[in-house]
Scaffold this active site. Sequence first.
Site, PDB file in Angstrom:
ATOM      1  CG  HIS A  76      -0.230  -0.102   2.527  1.00  0.00           C
ATOM      2  ND1 HIS A  76       0.048  -1.302   3.128  1.00  0.00           N
ATOM      3  CD2 HIS A  76       0.258   0.840   3.364  1.00  0.00           C
ATOM      4  CE1 HIS A  76       0.664  -1.102   4.279  1.00  0.00           C
ATOM      5  NE2 HIS A  76       0.821   0.196   4.432  1.00  0.00           N
ATOM      6  N   PRO A 125      -1.107  -8.520   0.601  1.00  0.00           N
ATOM      7  CG  PRO A 125      -1.939 -10.630   0.099  1.00  0.00           C
ATOM      8  CD  PRO A 125      -1.147  -9.508  -0.488  1.00  0.00           C
ATOM      9  CG  ASP A 165       2.863  -0.937  13.892  1.00  0.00           C
ATOM     10  OD1 ASP A 165       3.619  -1.278  14.812  1.00  0.00           O
ATOM     11  OD2 ASP A 165       2.765   0.237  13.490  1.00  0.00           O
ATOM     12  N   GLY A 166       1.262  -3.844  10.797  1.00  0.00           N
ATOM     13  CA  GLY A 166       0.342  -4.839  10.250  1.00  0.00           C
ATOM     14  C   GLY A 166       1.046  -6.116   9.850  1.00  0.00           C
ATOM     15  CG  ASN A 195       3.236   3.967  11.030  1.00  0.00           C
ATOM     16  OD1 ASN A 195       2.340   3.352  11.593  1.00  0.00           O
ATOM     17  ND2 ASN A 195       3.398   3.907   9.709  1.00  0.00           N
ATOM     18  NE  ARG A 371       0.043 -39.870   2.007  1.00  0.00           N
ATOM     19  CZ  ARG A 371      -0.493 -39.488   3.173  1.00  0.00           C
ATOM     20  NH1 ARG A 371       0.177 -39.679   4.287  1.00  0.00           N
ATOM     21  NH2 ARG A 371      -1.678 -38.911   3.219  1.00  0.00           N
ATOM     22  CB  SER A 398       2.891 -38.350   6.718  1.00  0.00           C
ATOM     23  OG  SER A 398       1.620 -38.547   6.149  1.00  0.00           O
ATOM     24  CD  GLU A 425       0.672 -26.927   8.546  1.00  0.00           C
ATOM     25  OE1 GLU A 425       0.351 -28.082   8.854  1.00  0.00           O
ATOM     26  OE2 GLU A 425       0.743 -25.987   9.360  1.00  0.00           O
TER      27      GLU A 425
END
Length: 440
Positions: A76, A125, A165-166, A195, A371, A398, A425
Amino acid sequence: MGEAVRVKGVTELDELCIDTIRFLAADAVQKAKSGHPGMPMGLAPAAYTLWMRQMKFNPANPKWLNRDRFVLSGGHGCMLLYSLLYLTGYDMTLDDLKNFRQWASKTPGHPEYHPALGIEATTGPLGQGISNAVGMAIAQKYLASYFNRDGFPVVDYKIFVTCGDGDLEEGVSSETSSLAGHLALDNLIVIYDDNHISIDGETGLSFTEDTAKRYKAYGWNVIEVPGDGNDMEAFEKALKKAKRTTNKPTMIKLRTHIAFGAPTKHDTAEAHGSPLGDDEIKATKKNFGWDPEKTFNVPEQVLPHTRTAIDKGKKAEAAWNRLFKKYEAAYPELAKQFRDAAEGKITVDIDSLLPKFDAIKEGKPNAIATRSASGKVLDSLMPQMPFILGGSADLTPSNNTRWKDVKDFQPNSRDGRYIRFGVREHGMGAIMNGISISGM
């Protein structure tokens, strides 16, 4: 300029450049009628000091392989980055800044990744940028261990991050910062833009923890710069100390003020996600001794000074090219691997390495768990593909992700390719993105 120099440890010309960053950000957001002017105005002195004095990059070749990386965690505030790119000589014009947040412009409101323009990772994000940077730091450590030889530090770049901070409130940053401390990633330097303001208001509404103690508990080196975010002598000392620190990532905690110098918006939530307003910008410019009627004003002394970054960058890259030429003569096979990896070349025939799975065997269904099949594929491919790193979030036995003969990536084994993410994760995903954009 006003009579007093408001930023400590810089010349009047430096401060003129810093104020130019502040007002380019404010004017661009105002013209777009959308954006976040406050953070760029508060962080401008630190960003300028980092870029002009301590960071290694080349605007004439933004993708120079051994450049330092700059991650803006909190896209931002991207007008800070766009202003720096324009002033230091990247492929960014004043008209591009005037087109901020306009359709098809080079300057969208939340850029993500465009290294040809100098945008390494600038995330929307919150928490993602600092987490991507952990992956970038892991990748750098691995590449350095693979390619570097005595007297030939061909991979020695650092990763610089600005976060707010976010970013520190988001859970993903806790996961990745914890792992970064465990891995002793001393090539990672985070500048915490403290800030105290969020969109809702002061961060004290919901965020009162001692972040410095938290990061020390993670195993980080934490440096708290005294004052109001405008003492660049103290800040640059912190940067130099961070660059010398070994066996720990560093957080530099810098107390800044959102919309610094604005008469009624300084230290207010209104400056976080909204234009300041024409009258407020004019009043702010008057406070700084600027002509309030001029917009997108770049004083004539500024560009000749900030564009010295081009010559400085060319010299830095030329010195690295000379080093690499000697390296190539001494280690031709490694140099070829380096070039192939940088160009994204896959030098093995993957099809010939892949195992075959028969759905029917001796007339009967021949089932295999996915897997298990995945593990067999990794066993076949990974020993032949040294520039892929992988791991698991505490599910190794696993999901069969640890291929045969692989070594763990740890503080004492930077040549390891298997990352033990622990139960992290979300952090694993963000870290893998950071590794990916490092060219691996």
